[in-house]
Design an enzyme around this catalytic site. Structure first.
Site, PDB file in Angstrom:
ATOM      1  CD1 TRP A  71     -11.162 -80.203  41.880  1.00 12.82           C
ATOM      2  CD2 TRP A  71     -13.374 -80.216  41.495  1.00 12.82           C
ATOM      3  NE1 TRP A  71     -11.493 -80.970  40.350  1.00 12.82           N
ATOM      4  CE2 TRP A  71     -12.920 -80.576  40.381  1.00 12.82           C
ATOM      5  CE3 TRP A  71     -14.735 -80.289  42.247  1.00 12.82           C
ATOM      6  CZ2 TRP A  71     -14.120 -80.645  39.439  1.00 12.82           C
ATOM      7  CZ3 TRP A  71     -15.244 -80.815  41.218  1.00 12.82           C
ATOM      8  CH2 TRP A  71     -15.404 -80.529  39.620  1.00 12.82           C
ATOM      9  CG  ASP A 127     -16.983 -83.817  46.143  1.00 10.87           C
ATOM     10  OD1 ASP A 127     -17.363 -85.109  45.400  1.00 10.87           O
ATOM     11  OD2 ASP A 127     -16.852 -83.110  45.171  1.00 10.87           O
ATOM     12  CE  LYS A 141     -11.955 -88.603  40.620  1.00  9.26           C
ATOM     13  NZ  LYS A 141     -13.403 -87.662  39.822  1.00  9.26           N
TER      14      LYS A 141
END
Ligand code: PLA
Length: 406
Positions: A135, A216, A252
């Site tokens: 990311w 993460d 999300k």
């Protein structure tokens, strides 16, 4: 009037991911399609507020005892407890032995930032290894937190799969004690995750080299549709008794993007260390933003602590994951039906929100200019932004990009 004191300031470039939305918003074409940022859309192309989130919010507004005082520096206690349980499992020995320090942070990004700064202040090794690719915000977050960033091999473009040998070599050569960032599931941007056997090998290497794992977890539930299955790698590390950091995001999996709700959990070896770690996390947070926001944490806490809402949430989450998986099949079938040159089977092999298409920056530019299809320049598309209606348009654009500029 004299010149502004800022007259020398340079125009900064847009963010490589969020800037895609800025460009999309300026495009007047009615067929335009935004597959840049990872944000879930319905079949109608609309943002989705989960039913359970609406119900939790209703409960909150109907409760007159709810107040708007500041939260403590570490956030909402019920939220922190439930978040740790969600990622480590209800029966986690680390939780039962009170060896986990959990603090509510500003979504996944804020959790990574607080964890990074804590490490820069209190840990003897300042190097963090992040996967290549990863990311785009990871290197920036950890650099500004005060760590030094290096990469380990992760993805092999020739197989469109995991570069497992390179990963083991690079982590094997890392200095003892180095921090290692691992995507808990649904690796962004590649959609390629290690198998459980490979995770076990990674765990053994990390422990034998005394590396410090920092997970993460931005997509728990989105990869497989199961909260338990997606938490498995994190639980393998937490179960061996060693230290482990986890940054959790509810952006999300609960669709709470703009509420900025997440948590940082640090698994320690004893409860005494965990409580001292928590006391130092407060000293990182207080001068940064003082205390976290209330509303999102109340929503999450209401859902996680009510068995009916929790069960309903798992069903809605599975619905989102399944819709993404069906977009993968439909896109692959559409490309095969058109006879688009190349092997596109990676579209259904990859998991999570994104497909790492293998399209190059030039092809991405072509698709934006000629077809008004917006994606990041590394060829990543957000599958969650697609629908049955828009797949033909994307397939046409990909076909044209591949055949006209191979
Ligand atoms: N970690 C990973 C791996 C992510 O992909 C994202 C978000 C985050 C953390 C941070 O999310 P949060 O702070 O909102 O909880 N990545 C998105 C959005 C979905 C973004 O870039 O901000 C993406 O499109 O890659």
């Amino acid at each position: 009037m004299s010149d502004s004191v800022f007259c020398q300031i340079a125009q900064a470039p847009e963010d490589p991911i969020l800037g895609v939305t800025v460009a999309y918003n300026k495009d007047p074409d009615s067929s335009k399609l935004n597959l840049g940022v990872g944000a879930y859309r319905t079949e109608e192309g609309k943002p989705l507020v989960l039913n359970v989130v609406r119900q939790a919010e209703q409960k909150l507004v109907n409760d007159p005892t709810r107040i708007k005082e500041y939260l403590p520096i570490v956030g909402l206690a019920d939220f922190n407890k439930a978040s740790a349980k969600l990622i480590f499992g209800a029966d986690s020995p680390a939780i039962q032995e009170k060896r986990v320090a959990t603090v509510q942070c500003l979504s996944g990004s804020g959790s990574l930032r607080v964890g990074g700064e804590f490490l820069a202040r209190h840990y003897h090794q300042k190097t963090i290894y992040i996967p290549d690719p990863t990311w785009g915000n990871h290197p920036k977050i950890f650099t500004f937190a005060g760590l030094s960033v290096k990469t380990y091999r992760y993805y092999d473009p020739s197989t469109r799969g995991l570069h497992f040998k390179g990963l083991l070599e690079d982590l094997g050569n890392a200095a003892s004690g180095s921090i290692v960032l691992l995507h808990a599931c649904a690796h962004n941007p590649t959609g390629v995750d290690p198998t459980i056997d490979q995770w076990e090998e990674i765990r053994q290497l990390v422990r034998s080299k005394q590396l410090l794992p920092f997970f993460d977890s931005a997509y728990q539930g989105f990869a497989s549709g199961s909260l338990e299955a997606d938490a498995k790698p994190v639980r393998m590390f937490a179960a061996d008794g060693g230290e482990c950091f986890t940054a959790q995001s509810f952006a999300k999996n609960m669709g709470l993007y703009g509420e900025r709700v997440g948590a940082l959990s640090i698994v320690c070896k004893t409860s005494d260390v965990a409580s001292r770690v928590e006391s130092q996390l407060k000293l990182v947070i207080r001068p940064m933003y003082s205390s976290p926001p209330l509303h999102g944490a109340c929503i999450v806490s209401t859902i996680l602590n009510d068995s009916n809402l929790y069960n309903e949430w798992t069903i809605e989450l599975k619905g989102m994951a399944d819709r993404i998986i069906s977009m993968r099949t439909q896109l692959l079938e559409a490309l095969q039906a058109k006879g688009t040159p190349g092997d596109w089977s990676h579209i259904i092999k990859q998991i999570g929100m994104f497909t790492f298409t293998g399209l190059n920056a030039e092809q991405v530019g072509f698709m934006r200019k000629e077809y008004h299809v917006y994606m990041t320049s590394d060829g990543r598309i957000s599958m969650a932004g697609l629908s049955t209606k828009t797949i033909p348009h994307l397939a046409n654009a990909m076909h044209a990009a591949v055949t006209s500029m191979a």
